[in-house]
Scaffold this motif. Sequence first.
Motif, PDB file in Angstrom:
ATOM      1  N   GLY A  60       9.488 -31.076  -0.294  1.00 14.86           N
ATOM      2  CA  GLY A  60       8.475 -30.032  -0.445  1.00 14.86           C
ATOM      3  C   GLY A  60       7.132 -30.455   0.120  1.00 14.86           C
ATOM      4  N   ARG A  63       7.425 -30.645   4.014  1.00 17.03           N
ATOM      5  CA  ARG A  63       7.481 -29.271   4.545  1.00 17.03           C
ATOM      6  C   ARG A  63       6.082 -28.669   4.620  1.00 17.03           C
ATOM      7  NH1 ARG A  63      10.514 -24.973   0.873  1.00 17.03           N
ATOM      8  NH2 ARG A  63       8.639 -25.344  -0.372  1.00 17.03           N
ATOM      9  N   GLN A  64       5.286 -28.863   3.566  1.00 16.06           N
ATOM     10  CA  GLN A  64       3.944 -28.276   3.536  1.00 16.06           C
ATOM     11  C   GLN A  64       2.985 -29.024   4.459  1.00 16.06           C
ATOM     12  OE1 GLN A  64       3.711 -25.476   1.954  1.00 16.06           O
ATOM     13  NE2 GLN A  64       1.583 -25.114   2.592  1.00 16.06           N
ATOM     14  N   GLU A 101       9.052 -27.904   8.906  1.00 18.98           N
ATOM     15  CA  GLU A 101       9.325 -26.887   7.885  1.00 18.98           C
ATOM     16  C   GLU A 101      10.794 -26.500   7.895  1.00 18.98           C
ATOM     17  OE1 GLU A 101       7.542 -22.540   6.443  1.00 18.98           O
ATOM     18  OE2 GLU A 101       6.772 -23.499   8.255  1.00 18.98           O
ATOM     19  N   ALA A 534       4.819 -28.858  -3.001  1.00 17.36           N
ATOM     20  CA  ALA A 534       4.091 -28.344  -1.837  1.00 17.36           C
ATOM     21  C   ALA A 534       2.701 -27.846  -2.223  1.00 17.36           C
ATOM     22  CB  ALA A 534       4.891 -27.222  -1.183  1.00 17.36           C
TER      23      ALA A 534
END
Length: 603
Positions: A60, A63-64, A101, A534
Amino acid sequence: MSVIIRHDLSPSEINFIKESQTKIQDALKIHDIHCPENNVPRVALLGSGGGQRAHIGFLGVIRQLGKEDLLDCMLYVAGVSGSTWCMSSLYQDPQWTQNAEEAANKALLSMSEGKGVTFHDGVKWMRQRYAEGDFSLSDVWGVVTCWIKGVSLECQPLHKDGDVASPYPLYSAIEKQIFHKNQQKEMWFEFSPHEVGFLEPGAYVNTSLLKKDFVGGKMIPQPVQRKPMDMVQLQGICGSALADVGQIKKYLKDAFWDWIRSISPVYLTEMKRETNPGQILYILADLKKNYANPECSLSELERLKCLLGKSWADFSPTLKRVEHQSWRGMTDQVKEEHVERIRDELVASVDKWGHGQILTGIPGGDELWVLSHVLPLFFHWEFGTVANFLYKCQDAAIPKDMIQEEQMHLIDAGLYLNSPYPSALREGRCIDLIISFDFSAGDPFLTLRVASKYAVKNGHPFPKVDFTKLDSECPKSYYVFEEMDKPTVIHIPLFNIDNCKDEAAIEKERKEYTTFQSTYRDKTKINHLADLAAENVTMNKGNILSKIKKAVNRRKQQELSNPVLHRKEFNIWTMVTDFCSSFLAIFTWLFNSVKGNKHAKTT
């Protein structure tokens, strides 16, 4: 092909740093941070341990970071335990950062929808490892880890001969015997794409040579060729579960039996062998889940007796006693203990009821091999067995305790420090900013405490932390610790007052996402955890960028005050390069001067 003793970085890593500067400069420009090549800040992203919680949480975060255009600002990404699960999946693709992402979302989806490792693929890989020697529970756990993640076996080799994906990946472990002797100064072991070894003695070998036999610091021929370490093995070493030994044993055993239970019972039933190892293995796995159901468990116990044949009572004394006891009247705890003993007794007696049929190709051969070669490892409890490249290595920098054994045992670094601070504090890396995302259970500042002690013990610069001002029960989402001439540390706990809103919600999340629980398969639960992690990036993007900008300015000031020895980055390669450049300049000047004088005399 020898052991290398040094404290500076490998030429390959130094070259990686140089090649990464332009990419980091471009990434910083997106955020209106401009810096010349000499002032590019060195930022290390750290992920702690925490089993599947850390795996999901770090996915998470990454991804962020990719979504916020922050990932390309990082020079290193380092992981311990559960965070290495995340890294090993992402680094399967050398270009993963181009769409972080999508890569993270794919890994998250695999946990709920992926099929994972098939039984026979997993056993095939383990058989190969067994044939090489040094087979241990870490190899079994590496296979089970891939199944937990819902992916096929991640067999990509750890070492890299060509380009390495940016940020530069660093994985950590500790050496078990040194740890138990309380020699905490020397035990930290680091894996990188180019070199592996012990940080404090500064003893390394090329990553492709890990698992090879060495004597006296030199590689020697070996009777059985071992393949270079792959990511399955790496995860098994770095990512085993943490806690006291009893809790680890139960967690690993339960995860292993869950994997066995994932075998199709239809496939096993189709095997017509009179004493079918596959059916027996499945029943033993199924009993783990159904012991509390009296009808189901009694039925399976009776079926087990039938499959074992007329002599079943000789193979398991506990199974024999069950016949004379009131199974229905037992508590669930007693039933579970009986099932555990039955499993252990049948594993111990497999040579009697299995008739020695452990050959590949015979129906049930893989299942019988697991019963004969894998399950006994839980009794011996041996992890991370690897050839010791320091065996009989005579160098004053290496303690004698590290050179006496032919094998070493690399285990989860989180048993000592559940975050890879030692890699970020390595002197040759000259890290300006450490961004630590902590997914640990319990005290959210424990990694900071241990890292601070580690830094003091090993003489590494580390900012002061006033722990009396930190609230472990209700932490904030962002802490920064900075001090002159020391790396700045940003510490971000997973569950905090900012993403959970209040103390009750923090406690609820901690109970929902414990380290030791059944594998997360529910998509909603997985996505919720990834989103919480995130959110810690989104909320603190401005804070992170402000510290990166400050690191740029600090480098500018340091260069102005000491342009040659900028942040102790002076090493043998710099010295040789500077000497050659100076010598060439002087030689050119002399040559031109002599040539000019001759020309003047001729004229």
